[in-house]
Design an enzyme around this catalytic site. Sequence first.
Site, PDB file in Angstrom:
ATOM      1  N   CYS A  14       5.117 -23.467 -13.349  1.00  0.00           N
ATOM      2  CA  CYS A  14       5.279 -22.088 -12.677  1.00  0.00           C
ATOM      3  C   CYS A  14       4.101 -21.312 -12.371  1.00  0.00           C
ATOM      4  O   CYS A  14       2.889 -21.648 -13.355  1.00  0.00           O
ATOM      5  CB  CYS A  14       6.120 -21.163 -13.782  1.00  0.00           C
ATOM      6  SG  CYS A  14       6.525 -19.364 -13.031  1.00  0.00           S
ATOM      7  N   ASP A  59      25.121   0.060  -4.529  1.00  0.00           N
ATOM      8  CA  ASP A  59      26.536  -0.350  -4.849  1.00  0.00           C
ATOM      9  C   ASP A  59      27.223   0.849  -4.644  1.00  0.00           C
ATOM     10  O   ASP A  59      26.967   2.002  -4.500  1.00  0.00           O
ATOM     11  CB  ASP A  59      26.799  -0.990  -6.227  1.00  0.00           C
ATOM     12  CG  ASP A  59      26.537  -0.053  -7.478  1.00  0.00           C
ATOM     13  OD1 ASP A  59      26.112   0.953  -7.262  1.00  0.00           O
ATOM     14  OD2 ASP A  59      26.413  -0.583  -8.437  1.00  0.00           O
ATOM     15  N   SER A  60      28.557   0.816  -4.799  1.00  0.00           N
ATOM     16  CA  SER A  60      29.657   1.840  -4.717  1.00  0.00           C
ATOM     17  C   SER A  60      29.971   2.635  -5.706  1.00  0.00           C
ATOM     18  O   SER A  60      30.399   3.806  -5.595  1.00  0.00           O
ATOM     19  CB  SER A  60      30.981   1.542  -3.836  1.00  0.00           C
ATOM     20  OG  SER A  60      31.356   0.640  -4.925  1.00  0.00           O
ATOM     21  N   GLY A  61      29.648   2.176  -6.804  1.00  0.00           N
ATOM     22  CA  GLY A  61      29.887   2.775  -8.190  1.00  0.00           C
ATOM     23  C   GLY A  61      31.384   2.111  -8.774  1.00  0.00           C
ATOM     24  O   GLY A  61      31.347   2.316  -9.826  1.00  0.00           O
ATOM     25  N   GLY A  62      32.042   1.679  -7.958  1.00  0.00           N
ATOM     26  CA  GLY A  62      33.280   0.867  -8.550  1.00  0.00           C
ATOM     27  C   GLY A  62      33.172   0.085  -9.573  1.00  0.00           C
ATOM     28  O   GLY A  62      33.985   0.154 -10.408  1.00  0.00           O
ATOM     29  N   ASP A 117      22.520 -10.098  -6.053  1.00  0.00           N
ATOM     30  CA  ASP A 117      21.858  -9.222  -6.787  1.00  0.00           C
ATOM     31  C   ASP A 117      22.427  -9.760  -8.374  1.00  0.00           C
ATOM     32  O   ASP A 117      23.585 -10.154  -8.368  1.00  0.00           O
ATOM     33  CB  ASP A 117      22.325  -7.865  -6.771  1.00  0.00           C
ATOM     34  CG  ASP A 117      23.623  -7.339  -7.263  1.00  0.00           C
ATOM     35  OD1 ASP A 117      24.570  -7.755  -6.608  1.00  0.00           O
ATOM     36  OD2 ASP A 117      23.783  -6.900  -8.420  1.00  0.00           O
ATOM     37  N   CYS A 121       3.670 -17.810 -11.926  1.00  0.00           N
ATOM     38  CA  CYS A 121       3.776 -16.533 -12.155  1.00  0.00           C
ATOM     39  C   CYS A 121       2.501 -16.176 -13.256  1.00  0.00           C
ATOM     40  O   CYS A 121       1.844 -16.902 -13.666  1.00  0.00           O
ATOM     41  CB  CYS A 121       5.106 -15.954 -12.871  1.00  0.00           C
ATOM     42  SG  CYS A 121       5.240 -16.364 -14.597  1.00  0.00           S
ATOM     43  N   CYS A 123       3.124 -17.145 -16.823  1.00  0.00           N
ATOM     44  CA  CYS A 123       2.814 -18.513 -17.007  1.00  0.00           C
ATOM     45  C   CYS A 123       1.125 -18.969 -16.705  1.00  0.00           C
ATOM     46  O   CYS A 123       0.746 -19.908 -17.638  1.00  0.00           O
ATOM     47  CB  CYS A 123       3.589 -19.480 -16.329  1.00  0.00           C
ATOM     48  SG  CYS A 123       5.410 -19.310 -16.676  1.00  0.00           S
ATOM     49  N   HIS A 157       8.225 -13.342 -15.461  1.00  0.00           N
ATOM     50  CA  HIS A 157       8.651 -14.655 -15.345  1.00  0.00           C
ATOM     51  C   HIS A 157       9.917 -14.820 -14.604  1.00  0.00           C
ATOM     52  O   HIS A 157      10.021 -15.509 -13.600  1.00  0.00           O
ATOM     53  CB  HIS A 157       8.470 -15.318 -16.503  1.00  0.00           C
ATOM     54  CG  HIS A 157       8.774 -16.627 -16.393  1.00  0.00           C
ATOM     55  ND1 HIS A 157       7.972 -17.628 -15.827  1.00  0.00           N
ATOM     56  CD2 HIS A 157      10.106 -17.181 -16.922  1.00  0.00           C
ATOM     57  CE1 HIS A 157       8.692 -18.658 -15.695  1.00  0.00           C
ATOM     58  NE2 HIS A 157      10.228 -18.562 -16.216  1.00  0.00           N
ATOM     59  N   GLN A 177      38.114  -8.757  -1.562  1.00  0.00           N
ATOM     60  CA  GLN A 177      38.632  -8.920  -2.984  1.00  0.00           C
ATOM     61  C   GLN A 177      39.627  -9.909  -3.065  1.00  0.00           C
ATOM     62  O   GLN A 177      39.814 -10.736  -1.970  1.00  0.00           O
ATOM     63  CB  GLN A 177      39.105  -7.653  -3.657  1.00  0.00           C
ATOM     64  CG  GLN A 177      37.864  -6.585  -3.856  1.00  0.00           C
ATOM     65  CD  GLN A 177      37.148  -7.016  -5.107  1.00  0.00           C
ATOM     66  OE1 GLN A 177      37.577  -7.949  -5.964  1.00  0.00           O
ATOM     67  NE2 GLN A 177      36.145  -6.535  -5.433  1.00  0.00           N
ATOM     68  N   GLY A 197      34.289  -9.272  -7.152  1.00  0.00           N
ATOM     69  CA  GLY A 197      35.342  -9.602  -8.068  1.00  0.00           C
ATOM     70  C   GLY A 197      35.087 -11.192  -8.304  1.00  0.00           C
ATOM     71  O   GLY A 197      36.134 -11.730  -8.946  1.00  0.00           O
ATOM     72  N   ASP A 234      35.513   0.021  -3.639  1.00  0.00           N
ATOM     73  CA  ASP A 234      36.595  -1.268  -3.893  1.00  0.00           C
ATOM     74  C   ASP A 234      36.996  -0.864  -5.365  1.00  0.00           C
ATOM     75  O   ASP A 234      36.262  -0.335  -6.041  1.00  0.00           O
ATOM     76  CB  ASP A 234      36.020  -2.402  -3.529  1.00  0.00           C
ATOM     77  CG  ASP A 234      34.970  -2.978  -4.398  1.00  0.00           C
ATOM     78  OD1 ASP A 234      34.299  -2.028  -4.981  1.00  0.00           O
ATOM     79  OD2 ASP A 234      34.835  -4.013  -4.808  1.00  0.00           O
TER      80      ASP A 234
END
Lengths: 388, 388
Positions: B320, B95-98, B282, B322, B325, B351, B205, B232, B149
């Site tokens: 599940c 990410d940009s850190g914004g 994400d 995984c 589970c 999980h 945005q 946003g 941004d």
Amino acid sequence: MTTPRDYAFAVTHRDGPARAGELYTAHGVIHTPAFAPVGTRGAVKGVTHRDLIGLGAELLLANTYHLHLRPGERLVARAGGLHRFIGWDGPILTDSGGYQVFSLGDRRRIDEAGVVFRSHLDGSLHRITPENATDIQARLGSDIAMVFDECTSYPVSSSQAEASMRRTLRWARRGRDRFLAITAGAVDLDGEVINSSQAQFGIVQGSVFERLREESARETVAIGFDGYAIGGLSVGEPANVMYEVTGGTAALLPEPAVRYLMGTGMPDDLVESVARGIDLFDCVLPTRNARNGQLFTRRGPLSIKQARFTDDPRPPDPECECYTCRRYSRAYLRHLFVNREMTASTLNTLHNLHFYLDTMRRMREAIALGAFESFRQRFHESFTRRPR
Amino acid sequence: MTTPRDYAFAVTHRDGPARAGELYTAHGVIHTPAFAPVGTRGAVKGVTHRDLIGLGAELLLANTYHLHLRPGERLVARAGGLHRFIGWDGPILTDSGGYQVFSLGDRRRIDEAGVVFRSHLDGSLHRITPENATDIQARLGSDIAMVFDECTSYPVSSSQAEASMRRTLRWARRGRDRFLAITAGAVDLDGEVINSSQAQFGIVQGSVFERLREESARETVAIGFDGYAIGGLSVGEPANVMYEVTGGTAALLPEPAVRYLMGTGMPDDLVESVARGIDLFDCVLPTRNARNGQLFTRRGPLSIKQARFTDDPRPPDPECECYTCRRYSRAYLRHLFVNREMTASTLNTLHNLHFYLDTMRRMREAIALGAFESFRQRFHESFTRRPR
């Protein structure tokens, strides 16, 4: 003396007092000398069971005291026993709870019947006796149960050590009687006896006094257990004293039975104890120190938080083949540690357990090759406890 | 507009507005719709990279703000870039850190040049601008860099949202110019530009205002980025508003470019956003909530600490597959959680990430089969946000 079904120990190689062997349990074989990672409440902090399997761990230690308080052995028994409850299919050893109880200090009171103590969690009152320590472990269904003993503190006068050792012997007889009665079906635990192949180990006490260790070993062996542990060491005595007592006591134990040195130790302690005839170890050092940023390497411990590792692209131990050393640099591990990332604990624990388990593997090989003395010398030439 | 070497996106299947595709980077292909686990400082809390690979994660998100403060992008560049530093060979998005900077509240001051802020770690003064956010990410060498941004808070007046969106557009031009200058070799970063195939995404945005989102999308696309993100959202607005803005904005973005909805969301949010044409996600929810004892299942979230799971032998989600589970019961996971065992975080995280990544896999399959609407309906019939 009866031997539990599916339980057996065979020494396969001898090299001086050092020996390699196979310890059979209903949940699989343990190649000795072996190290058991400590999974206090049924989990080794920072790693999963599949990590442990990948590392080659063949025996897991769980703590009776902690499991008794939470979630309680009755719940574990209802779940089908500790193996099923925690999802670990391999061998499990449970301590008797004694060590933790005696560590409670003011919160516990000892008398001939046993120990009354207040839980460190909620202050609730509990009692552990030689009998119910045996019952609790029967309900947990571990492969190896430990008899309830009094862990003598250090330093201690010889008269105090003698009184404590004699009590441990009386408790050992009661614990063994209870175990045999359960095995014979003469005690009703509501059908919650999980593991008909459970073995029970006796514990030799006597602090650092040769005469007391001799009496304790002789009388504990006379009671007759499936294996024998040396307790009351790694409690603050100097390393050379520990080595001397370990060697002296091991020599008094029956050759065909497995010998377990409880709660030890540093990597060089393991080597020196194997040299004196010990087969089995457990210790929190590799896991606890991993969480504190100490990594064990062939050259000795390395404190990953040090500023000199800030830009260091090398793995913690260039000779090591663990996942952590194959993939990660000291710089990255330092970054994770100083930022308190959970993954630091995991990667450090994977490394330290690999180091301990690999050291055991190398000792087994050296013993099989008749080259243990050579291994021992080379180990000490490289490994030093002085922080690097 | 130039496209970075080794970077490409191809839509392979369409099913209404939903689409499946392949996003190529110098470090491998990402099958979309995709979910990126959040590895803030270069590690996903509670798991190792090999766990992530085993779970099928194809993209890792790392946070520029955190890495800038510690260990600093210059150190990462000296180590050969973020991939080498953290030992992750697959694609990385930074990410940009914004977002983190704007979350600092009183600790930051915004002007046209950028943002001045005090570190949450030690109070030291830092500045992030569209230019140096680009430089930092060039030194990290991520595969996908985000333009700097201003993340508009919610709720906000339309005039404030408009001013903020316009500033984001001005910053986007500056960030893009800087990126292209670095790519062209016209900016000297001391040879610390790591990844010649780095792509840069623009961010739309405009809060919840259709007119502003339209202007932002049009002008951001006019600048020309390698992919487009919707920022946003997931900042407190109701789910139906988020879905509406997501769908409206996605429809304004160029069909051939990848579309990334930042910081979203709950499992049903992912399904609804894919239905509206989103390719990439994400979110910290699966990992953070795992550490807080919330497990996502096909029927909805399950709070593992509840007393009713004390004796429950079933896995968290019987459907599940995984590791957690397949091996562990609710009773054991509750035991680990209430006793604050680190392994609880690990097993819960494994999980939850499996659930998220598996949901993405199922969506990709459904889209390829032309059966996305059917998947979507069945998903909602089973999944509910109400705690079970």
